[in-house]
Write an enzyme that holds these catalytic residues in place. Structure first.
Site, PDB file in Angstrom:
ATOM      1  N   ASP A  62      -2.148  -9.394   1.408  1.00  0.00           N
ATOM      2  CA  ASP A  62      -1.864  -8.374   0.388  1.00  0.00           C
ATOM      3  C   ASP A  62      -0.531  -7.674   0.632  1.00  0.00           C
ATOM      4  O   ASP A  62      -0.474  -6.528   1.088  1.00  0.00           O
ATOM      5  CB  ASP A  62      -3.001  -7.355   0.270  1.00  0.00           C
ATOM      6  N   GLY A  81     -13.201  -5.004  -4.926  1.00  0.00           N
ATOM      7  CA  GLY A  81     -13.281  -6.382  -5.434  1.00  0.00           C
ATOM      8  C   GLY A  81     -11.949  -6.906  -5.921  1.00  0.00           C
ATOM      9  O   GLY A  81     -10.964  -6.179  -6.022  1.00  0.00           O
ATOM     10  N   ASP A 119      -9.790  -3.121   2.895  1.00  0.00           N
ATOM     11  CA  ASP A 119      -9.852  -4.203   1.900  1.00  0.00           C
ATOM     12  C   ASP A 119      -8.595  -5.060   1.964  1.00  0.00           C
ATOM     13  O   ASP A 119      -8.509  -6.088   1.287  1.00  0.00           O
ATOM     14  CB  ASP A 119     -10.032  -3.641   0.482  1.00  0.00           C
TER      15      ASP A 119
HETATM   16  P1  AMP Z   1      -4.370  -3.025  -3.396  1.00  0.00           P
HETATM   17  O1  AMP Z   1      -4.181  -1.661  -2.828  1.00  0.00           O
HETATM   18  O2  AMP Z   1      -3.216  -3.546  -4.190  1.00  0.00           O
HETATM   19  O3  AMP Z   1      -4.811  -4.000  -2.369  1.00  0.00           O
HETATM   20  O4  AMP Z   1      -5.542  -2.919  -4.492  1.00  0.00           O
HETATM   21  C1  AMP Z   1      -6.710  -2.159  -4.332  1.00  0.00           C
HETATM   22  C2  AMP Z   1      -7.726  -2.521  -5.400  1.00  0.00           C
HETATM   23  O5  AMP Z   1      -7.177  -2.305  -6.714  1.00  0.00           O
HETATM   24  C3  AMP Z   1      -8.180  -3.967  -5.385  1.00  0.00           C
HETATM   25  O6  AMP Z   1      -9.547  -4.000  -5.753  1.00  0.00           O
HETATM   26  C4  AMP Z   1      -7.324  -4.606  -6.437  1.00  0.00           C
HETATM   27  O7  AMP Z   1      -7.895  -5.762  -6.962  1.00  0.00           O
HETATM   28  C5  AMP Z   1      -7.238  -3.489  -7.487  1.00  0.00           C
HETATM   29  N1  AMP Z   1      -6.031  -3.600  -8.329  1.00  0.00           N
HETATM   30  C6  AMP Z   1      -4.749  -3.350  -7.983  1.00  0.00           C
HETATM   31  N2  AMP Z   1      -3.920  -3.548  -9.023  1.00  0.00           N
HETATM   32  C7  AMP Z   1      -4.685  -3.952 -10.060  1.00  0.00           C
HETATM   33  C8  AMP Z   1      -4.419  -4.330 -11.420  1.00  0.00           C
HETATM   34  N3  AMP Z   1      -3.195  -4.318 -11.946  1.00  0.00           N
HETATM   35  N4  AMP Z   1      -5.478  -4.701 -12.181  1.00  0.00           N
HETATM   36  C9  AMP Z   1      -6.718  -4.712 -11.684  1.00  0.00           C
HETATM   37  N5  AMP Z   1      -7.042  -4.360 -10.440  1.00  0.00           N
HETATM   38  C10 AMP Z   1      -6.041  -3.983  -9.615  1.00  0.00           C
HETATM   39 MG    MG Z   2      -5.661  -5.424  -1.806  1.00  0.00          MG
END
Ligand code: AMP
Ligand code: MG
Length: 517
Positions: free
Chosen positions: A283, A104, A273
């Protein structure tokens, strides 16, 4: 007339299309039976505008705000105009090959859709505070990763790559704690928020999560929304409509991978995702560019061991990810076979797209009889450190007669030895034969339009990050101005088109990037 940000109308197209999580608390939780949760941005202390994209503002009909004031308050999440229903989307995903369950929007907050001169776009704040999907993280983003996302999304657009866009970059005036090297030494860094803009931020993982839970009504609602809002020509989201949408996405993904690879782009985290159902690049995290041609290059330190998302593997990963989406869509189609048949066409689609990209880079249309020539090019490129982009840019300037090698000098990280000079000499002789039929000037012009000079290479962006952290508020927009014209000579900025400097060879943020952001 462009309107100030705080006077824009934010629609609720996505929110109305999908059931809402009835729980309105901000706490992390499992969310079932809903496509989104309410999520208010958390206000920040002292927001200040660092960068703005005029082109994206024009798409939305949004006026550039002052450095501080009501417009920036919207971009910082400090001001929620009447009628806006901010939200976090619920999705899952396969991360590094494993099903990860619910993920999410943990630090992205959707503000809704804005209809302007360019069409209808979703607007999203990245780094605006925790949501029900933040798990144990803070929902914030640091300046360095936000500068990277802002610049690369706009650069990709100007490079002709389907991508989400960036409207603005705002400093929050608040520190964010990050352990950049994952070594137990967390330190405060400046916090920032990027305003992202795209027709849709729906990911493969939005479909995968309800499918994994057997929630067919939610799956159908998602398909209705994606097809209704983004593929009106397909008509109804029945079995046939879903197949048409999936075929389009498979084609787009095949082309996107070819485009990324042609430009030397490595996304870094191609989890499901992080793949868009519209075939957009989405992303921007620990991405990188082939400064030095190395088919195994992966910029993401988390992926060093396996190299799952290395440059040359991106096409195959696109394929693997499409298979995951095919599984998720199966309940809507009734059987897996027609979806699998579409995925089976992907390698051929990608192959055709890749040959087209390579043809444009090389300046002639590749035929099957050119296989040996192409193979030998990759072999010679890998024989000594050679810059992927500067090689092709130099190739365009190789004269029809005389010594061909000086034109390639910029691409070599060290002067080629006698053996390599001989090897390139032989290859260039074949290349000259292959391109002999066309006049030099138009051929060079076409090649230059396919081979960029200016890229948001990690070292280029790193310099900009350091200038910004040092208080130079204009650094990001100055670099954006250069990246707006990636294919044009820009003598004043020639340094930024050069090879990676020595200082950047082993510097964090340049050669290697952690996911810490
Ligand atoms: P990503 O690999 O950056 O696309 O992130 C994978 C998951 O981790 C996604 O659900 C992001 O929303 C969550 N996420 C990454 N960094 C943070 C953060 N600093 N705070 C909250 N959720 C995060
Ligand atoms: Mg992401």
């Amino acid at each position: 007339m462009p309107a100030p940000l705080h006077e824009l109308h934010f629609g609720t197209r996505f929110q109305r299309a999908l059931p809402v999580d009835p729980d309105v608390s901000p706490w992390a939780r499992e969310v079932r039976g809903a496509g989104w949760s309410r999520a208010a941005p958390t206000p920040v202390r002292a927001p200040r505008l660092l960068a703005w994209s005029d082109e994206v503002g024009a798409l939305l009909g949004a006026e550039r705000p002052e450095a501080t004031g009501p417009g920036v308050e919207v971009l910082a999440g400090n001001r929620v105009p009447a009628g806006m229903e901010p939200f976090a989307a619920c999705y899952g995903g396969h991360q590094f090959g494993q099903w990860a369950g619910q993920l999410g929007d943990g630090r992205a907050i959707g503000l809704g859709d804005v209809t302007g001169p360019g069409g209808t776009f979703e607007v999203q704040l990245k780094g605006a505070g925790p949501t029900p999907y933040s798990r144990r993280a803070d929902g914030r983003a640091v300046l360095r990763s936000s500068v990277r996302e802002f610049l690369c999304s706009e650069a990709m657009f100007h490079l002709g790559v389907p991508t989400t866009r960036a409207l603005a970059l705002v400093l929050t005036g608040e520190p964010v704690m990050r352990d950049m090297f994952y070594d137990g030494n967390a330190a405060p860094e400046p916090g920032a928020i990027v305003t992202r803009v795209a027709p849709s931020f729906v990911r493969f993982g939005n479909f995968e999560l309800p499918a994994s839970r057997g929630d067919v009504p939610l799956l159908q609602a998602l398909a209705n929304h994606v097809i209704g809002a983004h593929h009106p020509e397909v008509g109804k989201a029945d079995a046939d409509g879903v197949l048409q949408f999936f075929r389009l996405l498979s084609e787009r993904t095949a082309r996107l991978m070819a485009r990324w690879m042609a430009l030397g782009f490595v996304h870094g985290v191609m989890n499901t995702d992080n793949l868009s159902v519209l075939g957009l690049t989405i992303d921007y995290g620990p991405y990188g560019w082939l400064d030095v041609f190395d088919p195994d290059f992966t910029p993401n330190t988390t992926d060093y061991q396996e190299g799952r998302y290395r440059w040359r593997q991106q096409a195959a990963i696109g394929h693997w990810n499409l298979l995951r989406l095919a599984r998720a869509l199966t309940p809507l189609v009734g059987s897996a076979a027609p979806l699998e048949a579409i995925v089976a066409e992907y390698p051929a689609l990608h192959g055709a797209a890749w040959r087209k990209e390579l043809s444009a880079k090389l300046g002639f249309t590749i035929q099957p009889s050119d296989d040996a020539l192409v193979m030998e090019m990759f072999g010679a490129l890998g024989a000594a450190e050679t810059d992927w982009s500067l090689f092709f840019r130099g190739l365009a300037n190789v004269p029809r007669t005389g010594d061909p090698l000086p034109a390639l000098a910029e691409a070599f990280y060290a002067p080629p030895n006698a053996e390599l000079c001989r090897r390139w000499g032989a290859w260039l002789a074949s290349w000259r034969l292959r391109t002999a039929a066309e006049a030099e000037a138009p051929r060079r012009e076409r090649m230059n339009a396919a081979n960029p000079l200016f890229l948001p290479r990690n070292w280029v962006v790193q310099e900009c990050i350091e200038a910004t952290e040092g208080g130079d508020d204009g650094a990001v927009e100055r670099l954006l101005a250069v990246l707006r014209h990636p294919f044009d000579e820009q003598p004043d900025s020639a340094r930024l088109a050069g090879r990676r400097p020595d200082w950047a060879r082993n510097k964090p943020g340049c050669s290697a990037l952690s996911c810490s952001s």
